[in-house]
Design a protein around this motif. Sequence first.
Motif, short mmCIF file in Angstrom:
data_model
loop_
_atom_site.label_atom_id
_atom_site.label_comp_id
_atom_site.label_asym_id
_atom_site.label_seq_id
_atom_site.Cartn_x
_atom_site.Cartn_y
_atom_site.Cartn_z
N GLY A 257 -29.21 -1.31 -37.26
CA GLY A 257 -30.43 -2.23 -37.10
C GLY A 257 -31.30 -1.52 -37.91
N PHE A 258 -32.58 -1.39 -36.79
CA PHE A 258 -33.63 -0.85 -37.60
C PHE A 258 -33.74 0.56 -37.91
CE2 PHE A 258 -35.64 -4.33 -34.93
CZ PHE A 258 -36.48 -4.98 -35.97
N ALA A 259 -34.56 0.92 -38.71
CA ALA A 259 -34.56 2.35 -39.15
C ALA A 259 -35.95 2.89 -38.96
CB ALA A 259 -34.56 2.37 -40.76
N LEU A 260 -35.71 3.95 -38.08
CA LEU A 260 -37.06 4.49 -37.88
C LEU A 260 -37.04 5.89 -38.48
CD1 LEU A 260 -39.49 4.90 -35.45
CD2 LEU A 260 -37.76 6.31 -34.18
N GLY A 261 -38.06 6.20 -39.27
CA GLY A 261 -38.43 7.65 -40.03
C GLY A 261 -39.35 8.43 -39.35
N ILE A 262 -38.94 9.94 -39.22
CA ILE A 262 -39.71 10.71 -38.43
C ILE A 262 -40.24 11.56 -39.74
CG2 ILE A 262 -39.73 12.48 -36.84
CD1 ILE A 262 -38.32 10.30 -35.66
N CYS A 263 -41.69 11.75 -39.51
CA CYS A 263 -42.46 12.55 -40.31
C CYS A 263 -43.49 13.46 -39.77
CB CYS A 263 -43.20 11.44 -41.14
SG CYS A 263 -44.59 11.73 -42.05
N LYS A 264 -43.60 14.45 -40.18
CA LYS A 264 -44.84 15.35 -39.58
C LYS A 264 -45.92 14.98 -40.24
CE LYS A 264 -42.23 19.58 -38.90
NZ LYS A 264 -42.00 21.01 -39.29
N GLY A 320 -35.17 2.61 -45.94
CA GLY A 320 -35.59 1.17 -45.63
C GLY A 320 -36.43 1.38 -44.15
N THR A 321 -37.16 2.31 -44.18
CA THR A 321 -37.64 2.73 -42.79
C THR A 321 -38.72 1.51 -42.65
OG1 THR A 321 -37.72 5.13 -43.44
CG2 THR A 321 -39.31 4.43 -41.82
N GLU A 322 -38.70 1.22 -41.38
CA GLU A 322 -39.37 -0.02 -40.74
C GLU A 322 -40.75 0.65 -40.08
OE1 GLU A 322 -35.86 -1.07 -40.05
OE2 GLU A 322 -35.89 -3.13 -40.63
N PHE A 323 -40.26 1.62 -39.28
CA PHE A 323 -41.24 2.30 -38.40
C PHE A 323 -41.16 3.77 -38.42
CE2 PHE A 323 -40.08 -1.75 -36.63
CZ PHE A 323 -41.42 -2.39 -36.24
N LEU A 324 -42.40 4.45 -38.30
CA LEU A 324 -42.58 5.63 -38.31
C LEU A 324 -42.90 6.15 -36.99
CD1 LEU A 324 -45.16 6.07 -41.53
CD2 LEU A 324 -42.83 6.89 -41.44
N ALA A 325 -42.29 7.49 -36.92
CA ALA A 325 -42.83 8.45 -35.72
C ALA A 325 -43.39 9.59 -36.48
CB ALA A 325 -41.50 8.92 -34.98
N LEU A 326 -44.90 9.67 -36.06
CA LEU A 326 -45.58 10.54 -36.90
C LEU A 326 -45.65 11.72 -35.70
CD1 LEU A 326 -47.67 11.43 -38.90
CD2 LEU A 326 -49.52 10.40 -37.76
N ILE A 415 -46.42 8.31 -31.79
CA ILE A 415 -47.16 9.43 -32.27
C ILE A 415 -46.66 10.54 -31.31
CG2 ILE A 415 -49.25 10.54 -32.36
CD1 ILE A 415 -50.37 8.09 -33.61
N SER A 416 -46.36 11.63 -31.80
CA SER A 416 -45.87 12.77 -30.96
C SER A 416 -47.01 13.82 -31.29
CB SER A 416 -44.83 13.58 -31.38
OG SER A 416 -44.44 14.61 -30.90
N TYR A 417 -47.48 14.30 -29.93
CA TYR A 417 -48.82 15.33 -30.06
C TYR A 417 -48.60 16.52 -29.40
CZ TYR A 417 -49.40 12.56 -25.58
OH TYR A 417 -49.34 12.05 -24.35
N GLY A 418 -47.28 16.86 -28.95
CA GLY A 418 -46.89 18.26 -28.61
C GLY A 418 -45.39 18.26 -28.49
N PRO A 419 -44.93 19.46 -28.20
CA PRO A 419 -43.34 19.57 -28.17
C PRO A 419 -42.73 18.95 -26.99
CG PRO A 419 -44.52 21.76 -27.83
CD PRO A 419 -45.56 20.66 -28.11
N ASP A 420 -43.40 18.73 -25.91
CA ASP A 420 -42.73 18.39 -24.57
C ASP A 420 -42.41 16.84 -24.63
OD1 ASP A 420 -42.42 19.50 -21.69
OD2 ASP A 420 -42.87 17.34 -21.64
N ARG A 421 -41.36 16.50 -24.01
CA ARG A 421 -41.10 15.06 -24.27
C ARG A 421 -42.00 14.30 -23.81
NH1 ARG A 421 -36.22 13.89 -19.92
NH2 ARG A 421 -34.70 14.38 -21.45
N SER A 422 -43.03 14.77 -22.70
CA SER A 422 -43.84 13.68 -22.22
C SER A 422 -44.99 13.62 -23.25
CB SER A 422 -44.46 14.50 -21.13
OG SER A 422 -45.00 15.58 -21.44
#
Length: 436
Positions: A257-264, A320-326, A415-422
């Motif tokens: 399905g979709f491709a999510l790419g993770i990027c710092k 083929g990344t369609e969405f980014l997780a920054l 968007i991730s703004y800390g190491p915790d899941r929350s």
Amino acid sequence: MNSLVVTGLQWGDEGKGKIVDFLSDRFDIVARFQGGSNAGHTVIVGDEVFKFRLMPTGAVRGKKAVIGNGVVLDLEVLDKEFDSLRGAGITPDLRISNRAHIITPYHIQIDALQEELKGSDKVGTTKRGIGPTYSDKISRTGIRVQDLLDATETNTWERFIKHTKHRLKSFSSSDLSVSQEDAFESLKLLMEKYASYVCDTGHFISEALTSGKSILFEGAQGTLLDIDHGTYPFVTSSNCISAAAAIGSGISYKSLGFALGICKAYTTRVGAGPFPSELDDEIGITMLERGGEYGTVTGRARRCGWLDLVALKYAIRINGTEFLALTKIDVLSEIDTLKLCVGYEIDGCELDTFPASTYQLQKVRPIYREFSGWGPMKTDDWDLMKSHGISMLPKETQRYITFIEKYTETTIGIISYGPDRSETVILNDDYLPKYA
Ligand code: GDP
Ligand code: IMO
Ligand code: MG
């Protein structure tokens, strides 16, 4: 389509473990499809810290976890991770591919010998036996899960030992690190311990998809470490891109399905090889310290630098990344001026693609665009994004984030703004399964 492929878009350690854990709540199955115990994926939930090299991250939430045929399997690592999850009160609901290749002590021995032989040209591998195990796979001399289960009935193990001894002769030290009887016995015992988890995982996943279950494919390493598309020879020995999810788990490419790419929000690299936007100044040290940039597997300090948008755009195209997780945007707070690499120049000419030449990549001069930084931020300040989107962030942060989105022409979904899941916010969820 109820499947999502999550891959790293840089040189690994982008925060895949954190994001996969965060998203796995929405999926029935989480599958690893390449790499092995060279990976180090960290998941933090409150006071609990999980570090996985092999186990699919979804195991933390009790999801069905699959180790696909594309993975190279170190049974000792599997055993340890299984025990540590049990210690945390979780019994992994695991499936292991009968076609996955086994890492033996000799692969780990050869990994070290190869690095020694390369001397100053060494890759800086994790010394987990990854390269030699994949080499054996491609040379058709490896040993698979099923072969180990069948080994007392066949002469697969003898054939493997004969080849290994031949391979060791090319190094000055040619003795087996462990006697072949001891190695065989301990591998066989461990394999038997986990035999009930072994199956045709391609069949298992296909059936699950047909019956409407959802699956998240968890990539390891990153696109720039990909054996074909990365910064060869300073790469790992598998394909780490989204297309590998089909081959490495035994399903049709049509089932992806979709491709999510993770990027710092910046870049890191462990081991040797070119890194155009690397910093060897105070800012690099700030990233290292504040970002806790030390290898999960080896404890090595990661090299740090600015976010390289040229490399990122290249990685997005291949995946083929369609969405980014920054991820790790919090690490950049309180840096006066931030830079994004928007081009490469070599001998006065601007390159329009990411070069295949390691020599060129070592020589390129990054072209930077500068951005004003933002001041100190507390978790509460970032948390506001959850209800109001990025418009609640300082204007400078918004400018930095939206430039990345515009340059790469890719929507930032998380968007991730800390190491915790929350400490994670979903800005767009179009790539997630929709349940009735
Ligand atoms: P992976 O290999 O891609 O799973 O990444 P690693 O787990 O090796 O490295 C990422 C590190 O950054 C881990 O220690 C995570 O706990 C941490 N991390 C992940 N996301 C964030 C974030 O948004 N902010 C901060 N400060 N740390 C993060
Ligand atoms: P995760 O999944 C960062 C690097 C090694 C070395 C090269 C080859 O945590 O992102 P190998 O042992 O694979 O033969 O080493 O690849 N490397 C990683 N760097 N994160 C990883 O995994 C890595 N896995 C391998 O440092 O440069
Ligand atoms: Mg890692």
